[in-house]
Design an enzyme around this catalytic site. Sequence first.
Site, PDB file in Angstrom:
ATOM      1  N   SER A 281      43.358  -4.183  -7.664  1.00  0.00           N
ATOM      2  CA  SER A 281      42.375  -4.862  -6.833  1.00  0.00           C
ATOM      3  C   SER A 281      42.384  -4.243  -5.427  1.00  0.00           C
ATOM      4  O   SER A 281      42.160  -3.044  -5.315  1.00  0.00           O
ATOM      5  CB  SER A 281      42.667  -6.368  -6.820  1.00  0.00           C
ATOM      6  OG  SER A 281      41.562  -7.068  -6.303  1.00  0.00           O
TER       7      SER A 281
ATOM      8  N   HIS B  85      39.643  -9.356 -14.470  1.00  0.00           N
ATOM      9  CA  HIS B  85      40.336  -8.729 -13.336  1.00  0.00           C
ATOM     10  C   HIS B  85      41.855  -8.713 -13.585  1.00  0.00           C
ATOM     11  O   HIS B  85      42.590  -8.031 -12.892  1.00  0.00           O
ATOM     12  CB  HIS B  85      39.979  -9.518 -12.074  1.00  0.00           C
ATOM     13  CG  HIS B  85      40.173  -8.760 -10.782  1.00  0.00           C
ATOM     14  ND1 HIS B  85      39.671  -7.495 -10.552  1.00  0.00           N
ATOM     15  CD2 HIS B  85      40.818  -9.099  -9.635  1.00  0.00           C
ATOM     16  CE1 HIS B  85      40.012  -7.104  -9.329  1.00  0.00           C
ATOM     17  NE2 HIS B  85      40.703  -8.047  -8.757  1.00  0.00           N
TER      18      HIS B  85
ATOM     19  N   ASP C  92      35.777  -7.559 -15.909  1.00  0.00           N
ATOM     20  CA  ASP C  92      36.091  -7.684 -14.484  1.00  0.00           C
ATOM     21  C   ASP C  92      34.783  -7.702 -13.706  1.00  0.00           C
ATOM     22  O   ASP C  92      34.187  -6.657 -13.471  1.00  0.00           O
ATOM     23  CB  ASP C  92      36.958  -6.500 -14.044  1.00  0.00           C
ATOM     24  CG  ASP C  92      37.391  -6.618 -12.591  1.00  0.00           C
ATOM     25  OD1 ASP C  92      36.989  -7.605 -11.928  1.00  0.00           O
ATOM     26  OD2 ASP C  92      38.134  -5.732 -12.120  1.00  0.00           O
TER      27      ASP C  92
END
Length: 703
Positions: free
Chosen positions: A558, A671, A639
């Site tokens: 991320s 994610h 995601d």
Amino acid sequence: MKLNFVSTLLLCAVANAGQFDAPPADLPDWSKTQQFTPDHLVAVKRLDALAVSPDNKYAAYTQWMFNRTSNKVGRNIRLMSLSGDYPASDLTTFAFGTSDTSPVWLDENTVAFTAVRGSPASNIFTVSLTDKKISQVSNYTNSVSSLVYSAAAKRIAFISDVYKGLGVDESAEKAEEESNLPYSGVVYDHLFVRHWDTYIGKTRAQLFTVPIDVVDGKYSVTGKPVNLVEKYDGAWGLEPNTVVFSPDGKNVAFDAKIPGREEAWSTKADIFVVPSDGSQAPVSLTPQNPGACSAPAYSPDGTRLAWLQMVTPGYESDRNRVMIYDTKANQVSELDMGWTYSPSSVAFSQDNKSLFHITNYSVDDALFKYDFDTRANTQLTQGSSVYMMSQISSNNVILFANSLSYPNTLFNLNISSKAMQKISTENDALLDPLYLSNAYTFKFKGSLDEDVEGMMMYPFGYDPTKKYPVAFLIHGGPQSSWVRGWSYRWNPNVHSNQGFFVVVINFHGSTGYGQAFVDSIARNWGSHPYFDLMKGLDYFLEQACGADQDRQVALGASYGGYMINWIHGHTDRFKALVNHDGTFSTVSSYYSTEELYFMEHDLGTPWIPEERAQMEQYNPEHYVTNWKTPTLVVHSELDYRLPITEGLSTFTALQRQGVPSKLLYFPDENHWVLQPFNSLKWHNEVIGWIGKYTNTTVWQLTL
Ligand SMILES: *[C@@H]1O[C@H](CO)[C@@H](O)[C@H](O)[C@H]1NC(C)=O
Ligand SMILES: *[C@@H]1O[C@H](CO)[C@@H](O)[C@H](O)[C@H]1NC(C)=O
Ligand SMILES: *[C@@H]1O[C@H](CO)[C@@H](O)[C@H](O)[C@H]1NC(C)=O
Ligand SMILES: *[C@@H]1O[C@H](CO)[C@@H](O)[C@H](O)[C@H]1NC(C)=O
Ligand SMILES: *[C@@H]1O[C@H](CO)[C@@H](O)[C@H](O)[C@H]1NC(C)=O
Ligand SMILES: CC(=O)N[C@H]1CO[C@H](CO)[C@@H](O)[C@@H]1O
């Protein structure tokens, strides 16, 4: 241009004089300790959903397990006696492929929970403590979840996904009709189109209560479910989050994000109060507040309602202020605890005199107790992350805590002595023989000449005369922290057990160091954090002669993946990189993500010229011509936070320029990689990659 302001030609302090050279006294006897591997990680029994009985004599909680042979998971409800030696046993029978969850106590002998168990959808069931007999209470055709019970109201609250104007069962019928339509096109007229891992459909998760009572000796629903948010006068689709009954049972308080056209770029979430029978519309207690409110909790005497409140519009990592609402005087005031830390949950003490709260504090998610009279704010736990708590006596709290060295475990906390007695044992046989470090903290001067904290772990089998590779893990968020907490996704002990020193840094933007530290990362994604990370790693290397400077690897997901791409454009110090679900372009990810408020606050809005300039300044895409380091890219189809095209773009830039690279793609993960076997595959590729480029023999997945 390269910003090589950090030297990679460092020498460690004189051999064996560094802070991390001598093995600390608490390292295990390696001859008697085994490696903790990803196989253990997926075998851990996951405990959750703590519910203490009304007489404080028992705790019910859920237990999740994974069967690797059948690739199935299951969840049941466990029961622990809180007197004597804390014996625990199954309250509902465990079976792979079934899921009993959301335990709530109806009385001292009965636990309600949700399960399918042959019914048409997820429904309400009860289990009796005396004979373990299970009874079905509701038989809806649409699933219900998140039970909350009030004995005073004789109502049970639940969440169910329903269509506008339709009830629970009617919504199941409507969904059936929709699935039979001869076309698949869906029309949207405002954002969100999708959120997290799901396309937005026509249903919303609404809050219901249903009357429940003992009829002919068993609990039965005695009426129809009432939608408590149906009368809400704003845009349709209010979705309650934390739900609590007032102690007298008359009202329900909840927090909910304000739905409508601005949902994707607003964080406004209000605290609402509604009669528990739904006879009137919910009323917002925070209509003027532009930020997000959360976590409502009543005092046991019902005179006060506490919640957490952010004030900055569009800023999801603003400080959570503690607000206290006087239910009689109808007045709200802020509780000044004399700091700028940010609690994530609050609960009144049984005597109504103090407020427990869980707050990121340095490298812990710690339990605190704030005393209203003395204004003392006392930290009760250290070395762990407290997850859920329930006060059982004037001086004792039952809580779930986890740390880097143990997963969620029940403890009995003695408030006055702060002693934590471990009372659950489900994972002892699995984990006790293994090397699980709770890490060692260190501080150094980082960006803005401010103190920055990091943590390190020793490699399995550490011998101070040998050299070991370094795994540098970078957290996401970016407004979150490395804490002494357990993770099934990025567990630093996995890497230390593969023979790596592990180093993590809570760079500027991390939580747990006050709000100014959090705020400093906005519009500064590539500056302060990058400086802190390089400075912190250099500091570690100076203090650890056993760390091989020629075998450093960096990994992140991320924002951590953003930072991997940024690092890649700015230094060649790493032998290999791993980028999981990371940002490729600050501009393209703005247009494709769902939560625009995050991007607009942190990076800017791309069509506002001066904000565009800031976005471009820290855009990793500008530096792809510098990329040379072997990189593993991991990205998943579901995601929607940072869509798959960000990972594909990264992989394209690597492949097109001939940089050694691999893409690991999951079609069925979001994610986060959550499915246990996908986690094993993830670890196989991630550890395999860093093992290959550091000449380290590592764990491999065996089928
Ligand atoms: C796991 O699944 C396998 C294959 O279905 C089965 O033989 C085994 O008994 C299961 N293990 C447990 C603990 O239930
Ligand atoms: C639940 O409803 C289904 C029909 O949807 C019915 O077949 C079943 O018998 C009902 N079960 C109970 C326990 O009422
Ligand atoms: C706190 O509130 C509960 C619930 O009304 C009450 O039973 C208790 O006596 C109160 N305690 C004090 C010390 O006021
Ligand atoms: C809690 O700690 C206090 C202070 O050390 C001690 O007096 C008391 O016995 C402890 N209580 C329990 C239940 O262990
Ligand atoms: C890799 O490690 C092995 C032993 O672990 C060693 O024999 C070999 O020389 C190393 N290779 C390189 C390129 O460092
Ligand atoms: C590790 C971490 O960031 N823990 C918590 C810190 O506090 C926020 C809320 O303020 C939580 O969402 C995090 O889980």
